[in-house]
Design a protein around this motif. Structure first.
Motif, PDB file in Angstrom:
ATOM      1  N   ARG A   1       1.287 -14.010  -0.201  1.00 15.92           N
ATOM      2  CA  ARG A   1       0.514 -13.730   0.724  1.00 15.92           C
ATOM      3  C   ARG A   1      -0.949 -14.131  -0.371  1.00 15.92           C
ATOM      4  NH1 ARG A   1       2.962  -9.036   2.530  1.00 15.92           N
ATOM      5  NH2 ARG A   1       3.999  -9.030   3.749  1.00 15.92           N
TER       6      ARG A   1
ATOM      7  N   LEU B   1      -2.508  -9.408   4.344  1.00 15.03           N
ATOM      8  CA  LEU B   1      -2.535  -9.236   2.887  1.00 15.03           C
ATOM      9  C   LEU B   1      -3.073  -7.286   2.154  1.00 15.03           C
ATOM     10  CD1 LEU B   1      -2.403  -9.817  -0.132  1.00 15.03           C
ATOM     11  CD2 LEU B   1      -4.652 -10.969   0.101  1.00 15.03           C
TER      12      LEU B   1
ATOM     13  N   GLU C   1       3.159  -9.759  -2.087  1.00 13.35           N
ATOM     14  CA  GLU C   1       1.728  -9.895  -2.249  1.00 13.35           C
ATOM     15  C   GLU C   1       0.974 -11.058  -3.006  1.00 13.35           C
ATOM     16  OE1 GLU C   1       2.473  -6.821  -5.936  1.00 13.35           O
ATOM     17  OE2 GLU C   1       3.066  -6.886  -3.888  1.00 13.35           O
TER      18      GLU C   1
ATOM     19  N   ALA D   1      -0.754  -5.079   2.758  1.00 16.34           N
ATOM     20  CA  ALA D   1       0.609  -5.343   1.803  1.00 16.34           C
ATOM     21  C   ALA D   1       0.116  -4.869   0.272  1.00 16.34           C
ATOM     22  CB  ALA D   1       0.716  -6.728   1.622  1.00 16.34           C
ATOM     23  N   ALA D   2      -1.043  -4.982   0.294  1.00 17.31           N
ATOM     24  CA  ALA D   2      -1.886  -4.314  -1.876  1.00 17.31           C
ATOM     25  C   ALA D   2      -1.676  -2.559  -1.606  1.00 17.31           C
ATOM     26  CB  ALA D   2      -3.240  -4.858  -1.501  1.00 17.31           C
TER      27      ALA D   2
END
Length: 183
Positions: free
Chosen positions: A166, A143, A163, A146-147
């Motif tokens: 997830r 995560l 995101e 992805a952020a």
């Protein structure tokens, strides 16, 4: 299902229901695989929310546990066939089997939460706890990057934000851990 304090259980119910609701939003995605995965995750979120309702609030009738067995049995069969072409569905399969296990445990000991008088941790509960703890750590680690990558792209709709998908999976895995601790 939830044998802990009422407030904790109600927070778990709210988390699972909110996750299920967001997964319903994700079903409006233009990407077919996103829609397909979101449907199974919505079922899991709402099923977990219903199962986590404290018995003091609503005591489920005995047939409710049988309904869980049927619904999540069908979800497990679907995930098994879907996993042949999409490996992500293996996680859905494990989640559905965990829900079947918890429903069977509750059906076998109506009105009693916990291990039903057994000492120690049942083997299958331990295996599921290890799996979901590992999944929480793995998905939480995924995560963060992805952020950072998604920070500049705000054009994606709510249903197409990877995101947020997830985060849904992470919150459901945390909820599953909490529920397994009460079995």
């Amino acid at each position: 299902m939830c044998a802990a304090t009422g407030a904790y259980c109600l927070l778990l119910v709210a988390l699972c229901a909110a996750t299920g609701a967001y997964c319903l939003l994700r079903m409006r995605s233009t990407v077919e695989e996103q829609r397909r995965a979101a449907g199974g995750e919505a079922l899991m979120g709402f099923g977990m929310a219903a199962m986590a309702v404290p018995p003091a609030v609503v005591a489920p009738p005995r047939w409710a546990w049988i309904a869980y067995l049927v619904v999540f049995g069908a979800a497990a069969v679907h995930a098994l066939f879907a996993a042949r072409t999409h490996p992500h569905h293996l996680h859905h399969l494990v989640g559905a089997v965990a829900m079947i296990y918890m429903a069977a445990t509750m059906a076998a000991s109506p009105g009693h939460h916990g291990h039903g008088g057994h000492s120690g941790l049942p083997l299958l509960t331990g295996v599921f706890l290890l799996y979901f703890a590992g999944y929480v750590l793995w998905s939480g680690a995924r995560l963060v990057p992805a952020a950072a990558v998604a920070g500049g792209t705000h054009s994606a709709s709510w249903g197409d934000r990877p995101e947020l998908a997830r985060v849904c999976r992470l919150s459901m895995a945390i909820g599953m851990l909490a529920m397994l601790l009460t079995v």
